[in-house]
Motif scaffolding. Structure first.
Motif, mmCIF file in Angstrom:
data_model
loop_
_atom_site.group_PDB
_atom_site.id
_atom_site.type_symbol
_atom_site.label_atom_id
_atom_site.label_comp_id
_atom_site.label_asym_id
_atom_site.label_seq_id
_atom_site.Cartn_x
_atom_site.Cartn_y
_atom_site.Cartn_z
ATOM 1 N N THR A 143 0.821 -1.215 0.000
ATOM 2 C CA THR A 143 0.000 0.000 0.000
ATOM 3 C C THR A 143 0.852 1.261 0.000
ATOM 4 O O THR A 143 0.620 2.188 -0.789
ATOM 5 C CB THR A 143 -0.936 0.014 1.225
ATOM 6 N N THR A 144 1.846 1.302 0.881
ATOM 7 C CA THR A 144 2.691 2.491 0.966
ATOM 8 C C THR A 144 3.528 2.669 -0.288
ATOM 9 O O THR A 144 3.737 3.798 -0.749
ATOM 10 C CB THR A 144 3.604 2.421 2.206
ATOM 11 N N THR A 145 3.998 1.564 -0.867
ATOM 12 C CA THR A 145 4.739 1.641 -2.127
ATOM 13 C C THR A 145 3.871 2.247 -3.223
ATOM 14 O O THR A 145 4.320 3.131 -3.971
ATOM 15 C CB THR A 145 5.214 0.237 -2.562
ATOM 16 N N LEU A 146 2.638 1.794 -3.326
ATOM 17 C CA LEU A 146 1.728 2.303 -4.350
ATOM 18 C C LEU A 146 1.447 3.790 -4.146
ATOM 19 O O LEU A 146 1.495 4.582 -5.103
ATOM 20 C CB LEU A 146 0.426 1.510 -4.317
ATOM 21 N N ILE A 147 1.185 4.177 -2.897
ATOM 22 C CA ILE A 147 0.877 5.575 -2.602
ATOM 23 C C ILE A 147 2.069 6.481 -2.918
ATOM 24 O O ILE A 147 1.928 7.534 -3.567
ATOM 25 C CB ILE A 147 0.457 5.740 -1.128
ATOM 26 N N LEU A 148 3.266 6.078 -2.473
ATOM 27 C CA LEU A 148 4.451 6.896 -2.712
ATOM 28 C C LEU A 148 4.791 6.979 -4.199
ATOM 29 O O LEU A 148 5.175 8.043 -4.692
ATOM 30 C CB LEU A 148 5.645 6.329 -1.936
ATOM 31 N N THR A 149 4.647 5.871 -4.911
ATOM 32 C CA THR A 149 4.975 5.872 -6.341
ATOM 33 C C THR A 149 4.027 6.766 -7.125
ATOM 34 O O THR A 149 4.457 7.610 -7.927
ATOM 35 C CB THR A 149 4.933 4.440 -6.905
ATOM 36 N N ILE A 150 2.732 6.600 -6.898
ATOM 37 C CA ILE A 150 1.745 7.413 -7.617
ATOM 38 C C ILE A 150 1.864 8.884 -7.216
ATOM 39 O O ILE A 150 1.891 9.783 -8.069
ATOM 40 C CB ILE A 150 0.321 6.902 -7.356
ATOM 41 N N GLY A 151 1.957 9.136 -5.914
ATOM 42 C CA GLY A 151 2.054 10.514 -5.438
ATOM 43 C C GLY A 151 3.292 11.218 -5.950
ATOM 44 O O GLY A 151 3.215 12.373 -6.417
ATOM 45 N N ALA A 152 4.444 10.536 -5.888
ATOM 46 C CA ALA A 152 5.689 11.142 -6.353
ATOM 47 C C ALA A 152 5.670 11.357 -7.866
ATOM 48 O O ALA A 152 6.172 12.365 -8.366
ATOM 49 C CB ALA A 152 6.875 10.259 -5.965
ATOM 50 N N THR A 153 5.077 10.420 -8.608
ATOM 51 C CA THR A 153 4.992 10.576 -10.067
ATOM 52 C C THR A 153 4.196 11.819 -10.442
ATOM 53 O O THR A 153 4.615 12.611 -11.301
ATOM 54 C CB THR A 153 4.334 9.333 -10.702
ATOM 55 N N VAL A 154 3.068 12.001 -9.794
ATOM 56 C CA VAL A 154 2.223 13.178 -10.073
ATOM 57 C C VAL A 154 2.957 14.467 -9.730
ATOM 58 O O VAL A 154 2.963 15.431 -10.515
ATOM 59 C CB VAL A 154 0.898 13.085 -9.292
ATOM 60 N N LEU A 155 3.596 14.508 -8.564
ATOM 61 C CA LEU A 155 4.298 15.719 -8.145
ATOM 62 C C LEU A 155 5.464 16.044 -9.067
ATOM 63 O O LEU A 155 5.658 17.207 -9.457
ATOM 64 C CB LEU A 155 4.796 15.555 -6.703
ATOM 65 N N ILE A 156 6.252 15.041 -9.432
ATOM 66 C CA ILE A 156 7.397 15.276 -10.324
ATOM 67 C C ILE A 156 6.917 15.719 -11.704
ATOM 68 O O ILE A 156 7.520 16.604 -12.331
ATOM 69 C CB ILE A 156 8.263 13.999 -10.420
ATOM 70 N N PHE A 157 5.836 15.119 -12.171
ATOM 71 C CA PHE A 157 5.244 15.530 -13.458
ATOM 72 C C PHE A 157 4.902 17.022 -13.418
ATOM 73 O O PHE A 157 5.190 17.761 -14.368
ATOM 74 C CB PHE A 157 3.999 14.699 -13.733
ATOM 75 N N LEU A 158 4.310 17.474 -12.313
ATOM 76 C CA LEU A 158 3.928 18.880 -12.186
ATOM 77 C C LEU A 158 5.154 19.780 -11.992
ATOM 78 O O LEU A 158 5.243 20.853 -12.597
ATOM 79 C CB LEU A 158 2.964 19.047 -11.002
ATOM 80 N N PHE A 159 6.094 19.337 -11.152
ATOM 81 C CA PHE A 159 7.282 20.154 -10.868
ATOM 82 C C PHE A 159 8.151 20.355 -12.109
ATOM 83 O O PHE A 159 8.747 21.422 -12.287
ATOM 84 C CB PHE A 159 8.131 19.501 -9.771
ATOM 85 N N GLU A 160 8.262 19.326 -12.952
ATOM 86 C CA GLU A 160 9.192 19.364 -14.080
ATOM 87 C C GLU A 160 8.509 19.597 -15.425
ATOM 88 O O GLU A 160 9.179 19.641 -16.457
ATOM 89 C CB GLU A 160 9.985 18.046 -14.149
ATOM 90 N N TYR A 161 7.200 19.766 -15.422
ATOM 91 C CA TYR A 161 6.447 19.864 -16.677
ATOM 92 C C TYR A 161 6.999 20.947 -17.606
ATOM 93 O O TYR A 161 7.164 20.729 -18.807
ATOM 94 C CB TYR A 161 4.972 20.134 -16.389
ATOM 95 N N GLY A 162 7.300 22.112 -17.062
ATOM 96 C CA GLY A 162 7.773 23.206 -17.894
ATOM 97 C C GLY A 162 9.269 23.401 -17.883
ATOM 98 O O GLY A 162 9.778 24.400 -18.418
ATOM 99 N N ASN A 163 10.011 22.449 -17.282
ATOM 100 C CA ASN A 163 11.469 22.558 -17.221
ATOM 101 C C ASN A 163 12.074 22.069 -18.531
ATOM 102 O O ASN A 163 12.070 20.872 -18.833
ATOM 103 C CB ASN A 163 11.997 21.722 -16.045
ATOM 104 N N ASN A 164 12.602 22.995 -19.331
ATOM 105 C CA ASN A 164 13.126 22.648 -20.654
ATOM 106 C C ASN A 164 14.376 21.783 -20.604
ATOM 107 O O ASN A 164 14.795 21.247 -21.634
ATOM 108 C CB ASN A 164 13.413 23.920 -21.445
ATOM 109 N N LYS A 165 14.985 21.641 -19.429
ATOM 110 C CA LYS A 165 16.179 20.814 -19.308
ATOM 111 C C LYS A 165 15.858 19.384 -18.859
ATOM 112 O O LYS A 165 16.747 18.546 -18.813
ATOM 113 C CB LYS A 165 17.154 21.454 -18.314
ATOM 114 N N THR A 166 14.579 19.135 -18.523
ATOM 115 C CA THR A 166 14.207 17.791 -18.084
ATOM 116 C C THR A 166 13.008 17.261 -18.868
ATOM 117 O O THR A 166 13.165 16.724 -19.956
ATOM 118 C CB THR A 166 13.919 17.782 -16.563
ATOM 119 N N LEU A 167 11.790 17.458 -18.353
ATOM 120 C CA LEU A 167 10.602 16.917 -19.014
ATOM 121 C C LEU A 167 10.025 17.835 -20.079
ATOM 122 O O LEU A 167 9.235 17.384 -20.917
ATOM 123 C CB LEU A 167 9.504 16.633 -17.968
ATOM 124 N N GLY A 168 10.390 19.102 -20.057
ATOM 125 C CA GLY A 168 9.802 20.090 -20.954
ATOM 126 C C GLY A 168 9.700 19.694 -22.414
ATOM 127 O O GLY A 168 8.619 19.779 -23.019
#
Length: 445
Positions: A231-256
């Motif tokens: 349960t904790t693995t699933l929560i951390l993986t999904i939660g971290a994926t969403v946050l990183i997607f949002l944090f790096e969405y507009g970063n032209n050096k990473t996910l941009g």
């Protein structure tokens, strides 16, 4: 002689055994045959690399693919395999092979570590560990080999495929891609990303969890430990994926520059790898501060107990969060999945978490003293990565001074052995007190 043998209790055996493995590996890496230039590594760099491999960390002072010959790479791979499996099976195997008598208190800890099974059950679990490992690494290695065959000759693809499968299943993060670039060329490649993420996750769950899932068809039940890990693995993986997607969405050096699918794969990989793998598909130095701080938190937490991963362990984190939640709700008992968590487990969780936090803070302060000219976040990131045996770095590792390298060596060793030996020491030394002191009240908060 008998007295010396009696003094070798499990914590001492673990420390001594892995120290010997590291020294053997370091000695082999100093040989001329171990490096491409035929010079061998200096002993300090060899010791750093051997410690990182045996503690399945992945921090490197020299690039693995560019520096080492096939002999050196196979030495590193052997250390990774021994280190990954050893931390889960080393104590039990030593007891069995050496015929060492297990005391009642030692049995209690081993039964807890292997999910309340008998001594005979531990032998069966050790055998299954080897079988599970062989199957997972073979499947993962085959998939990666097929994918790499499109980019390189078949023989090299097979070698690369199985090297990276073993490395990532054991949560080591060593790679052969060269130039310190890890898997950044495959950031949006679904085959590589999903395969490596699966290897990291399976290695981080722990074999007790995998064994319970394997037996679920017969037992139709899962322990609180397994439920907490999943349960904790699933929560951390999904939660971290969403946050990183949002944090790096507009970063032209990473996910941009990537498509939405590519961004999702990049975010997923970076959510999984801090759970202590060390491979990366995004350039670490270019990540936003929000992502870097989240990564530090994930590295500190780590993955499952009895797994190939490090950190304070995900079950420790789950118990801490459940305790905090119980306090907020004004409840006397700490409950997980309709089971009351005993006070001994709660105290162990707080002890391990506090010890881990102190280690990270002390190492961060020492690095800020020994390594000049870097931002504070780099010191904190390096300390958390070493303690969590992760292997991610913002670029500080190759620039470490000799004192800094020794400091990180000790941190990796402590981070990998610390939680287990600490838990053992707590259980072994606990005894009934002859009297109780009067109660005292202290204001909290």
């Amino acid at each position: 002689m008998r007295k010396i043998k009696d003094n070798l209790d499990p914590p001492k055996i673990l420390v001594l055994g892995f120290a010997i493995i590291i020294l053997i590996g370091a000695t082999l890496l100093t040989l001329p045959i171990a490096t491409e230039d035929g010079q061998g590594l200096s002993f300090l760099n060899a010791l750093f690399t051997a410690t990182s491999a045996t503690c399945v960390t992945g921090l490197i002072v020299v690039d693995t693919g560019d520096t080492f010959s096939m002999f050196g790479e196979l030495v590193i791979l052997s250390l990774i395999q021994v280190g990954g499996l050893g931390f889960m099976t080393f104590a039990t195997l030593l007891f069995i092979l050496l015929g060492k008598k297990i005391s009642f208190k030692e049995r209690l800890l081993l039964k807890e570590a292997f999910n309340n099974i008998t001594f005979a059950g531990m032998v069966r679990l050790v055998k299954r560990i080897l079988i599970f490992t062989a199957i997972i690494e073979f499947v993962g290695g085959s998939i990666l080999a097929i994918r790499f065959s499109f980019d390189m000759p078949a023989a090299k693809a097979i070698y690369y495929g199985f090297f990276h499968a073993i490395s990532n299943f054991n949560n080591a993060g060593f790679d052969l891609m060269g130039e310190f670039r890890s898997l950044t060329h495959y950031v949006d490649d679904p085959t590589v990303v999903l395969t490596v993420c699966s290897l990291i996750t399976l290695g981080g769950l722990g074999f007790v969890v995998m064994n319970e899932l394997f037996e679920y068809r017969q037992t139709r039940q899962l322990s609180v430990h397994t439920k907490a890990v999943l349960t904790t693995t699933l929560i951390l993986t999904i939660g971290a994926t969403v946050l990183i997607f949002l944090f790096e969405y507009g970063n032209n050096k990473t996910l941009g520059p990537l498509s939405v699918a590519g961004k999702s794969l990049g975010a997923l990989f970076h959510a999984v790898t801090p759970r202590t793998a060390g491979a990366n598909t995004l350039p670490m130095a270019d990540l936003t501060h929000s992502t870097l701080f989240l990564t530090i938190i994930l590295m500190y937490i780590g993955a499952g107990s009895g797994s190939t991963a490090g950190g304070i362990k995900i079950t420790t984190f789950a118990v801490l969060m459940a305790t905090v939640w119980s306090q907020f709700k004004g409840k006397e008992d700490v409950v997980l999945f309709k089971r009351r968590i005993v006070m001994e487990t709660i105290l162990k969780a707080f002890t391990v978490a506090t010890s881990g936090a102190l280690i990270v803070m002390i190492v961060t302060i020492l690095l800020s003293i020994t390594e000049k000219g870097h931002v504070f976040l780099m010191y904190l990131f390096e300390a958390a990565s070493a303690f969590g045996t992760v292997g991610l770095s913002m670029g500080l590792t190759p620039e470490l001074s000799p004192i800094g390298r020794l400091l990180i060596i000790l941190t990796m060793f402590t981070g990998r052995l610390g939680p287990l030996t600490l838990a053992y020491a707590i259980t072994k030394r606990q005894k009934q007190e002859a009297y109780h002191h009067p109660k005292g009240n202290i204001m909290i908060g």
